[in-house]
Enzyme design. Structure first.
Site: not given
Ligand code: NAI
Length: 301
Positions: A101, A153, A166-167, A170, A199
């Site tokens: 994730n 995504s 990013y695209g 993904k 969110a």
């Molecule tokens: P977020 O930024 O709240 O969570 C991502 C987490 O990954 C953060 O806690 C961050 O510290 C951690 N992280 C980042 N790089 C890292 C690394 N190299 N090693 C370990 N941990 C790392 O964002 P969110 O929204 O919770 O995203 C979770 C996943 O869902 C991501 O893959 C994001 O691309 C995907 N996503 C989210 C969407 C949304 O609407 N929020 C839409 C589509 C995909």
């Protein structure tokens, strides 16, 4: 039907210090899983990092009577990923679930994007999915059991302005899934993808507060936890957000056989309506099905 439980099972959730990953980790723990909470704890653009975020989620799981350990490694760091997997094996002796994730953003229009930002985002999302999957793969094969959920995504599947890096990452993750789902089949390893909308800090500046309120990460998690369960399908792309669940499929049209002799650019142009006709289009489970169709049509079938 019985509730879905994870008693006796061990799950690794990457990027679980906040946002969606945290909710996935909490729900798996509520349902009996022992959880490795991984998070680098950096900023949204991938800079910085400390393991406090992961530790706080571990405390939350322990406070509700669950078992969890924190890991502050980057998902791109070979030694850190190896340690994350080894810690889980030392503590609990198996790994049943991997939720890949973790992710970052470096948004810019393609004309302004530095190649370094493209490579970093590809690396964190794509290699940050591949490396943990590789590290648990032999364990899952030996156990004859494994569930991997990767995170894609709509930006990858359909595009989003400013997110070419990013695209690409993904969609690359989906390409990775399509092959390992085939290779994992004989060892009961299922791989599925979640395409969330929620969110979190990634999206908080993109939408008005009233809309964000309807997009709690908790609304995505039931889909992820189902895909991580014994009952999970394999190779599915589940989209989830605001309480809505749907599936994305890649379809190929039936197409047209234009013959070997006299093929020309104009033939392709003149047959465009038939080539793109949706009647009879199908999703394929493996690339070989496309080749089979080509031969069937060539033979006049
Ligand atoms: P977020 O930024 O709240 O969570 C991502 C987490 O990954 C953060 O806690 C961050 O510290 C951690 N992280 C980042 N790089 C890292 C690394 N190299 N090693 C370990 N941990 C790392 O964002 P969110 O929204 O919770 O995203 C979770 C996943 O869902 C991501 O893959 C994001 O691309 C995907 N996503 C989210 C969407 C949304 O609407 N929020 C839409 C589509 C995909």
């Amino acid at each position: 039907m019985a509730d879905i439980r994870f008693d006796g099972k061990v799950a690794i959730v990457t990027g679980a210090g906040g946002g969606l990953g945290k909710q996935h980790a909490l729900e798996l723990a509520r349902r009996g899983a022992k959880v490795v909470v991984n998070d680098l704890g950096g900023a949204m653009d991938g800079s910085g990092g400390h393991s406090d975020a992961a530790k706080a989620v571990v405390e939350e799981i322990k406070a509700m009577g669950g078992e969890a350990i924190a890991n502050g490694s980057s998902v791109t760091d070979d030694a850190g990923v190896a340690r994350m997997v080894q810690d889980a094996m030392d503590q609990w002796g198996r790994i049943d679930v991997l939720i890949a994730n973790a992710g970052i953003l470096r948004d810019k229009s393609f004309s302004k994007m530095e190649i370094a930002d493209f490579e970093l985002v590809l690396n964190v999302h794509l290699m940050g999915t591949v490396k943990p999957a590789k590290a648990v793969w032999e364990i899952m094969r030996e156990q004859n059991y494994g569930r991997i959920v990767v995170t894609t995504s709509s930006s990858g599947m359909y595009g989003n302005f400013g997110q070419s890096n990013y695209g690409a990452a993904k969609m690359g993750i989906l390409g990775f899934m399509q092959t390992i789902k085939l290779e994992g089949q004989k060892n009961n390893i299922h791989i599925n993808a979640i395409s969330p909308v929620a969110a979190t800090r990634m999206t908080e500046n993109l939408m008005p507060p009233a809309m964000l309120e309807k997009l709690k990460p908790e609304y995505v998690t039931p889909g992820v936890v189902y895909l991580a369960s014994e009952e999970a399908p394999t190779g599915a792309i589940l989209t989830a957000g605001a309480g809505v669940f749907a599936m994305t499929r890649l379809y190929e049209t039936e197409g047209v056989y234009l013959g070997e002799g006299g093929l020309s650019v104009e033939e392709v142009r003149d047959n465009w309506a038939k080539i793109s006709d949706e009647a009879g289009q199908k999703p394929y489970f493996a690339g070989s099905e496309q080749g089979q169709k080509f031969f069937r049509k060539m033979m006049g079938g």
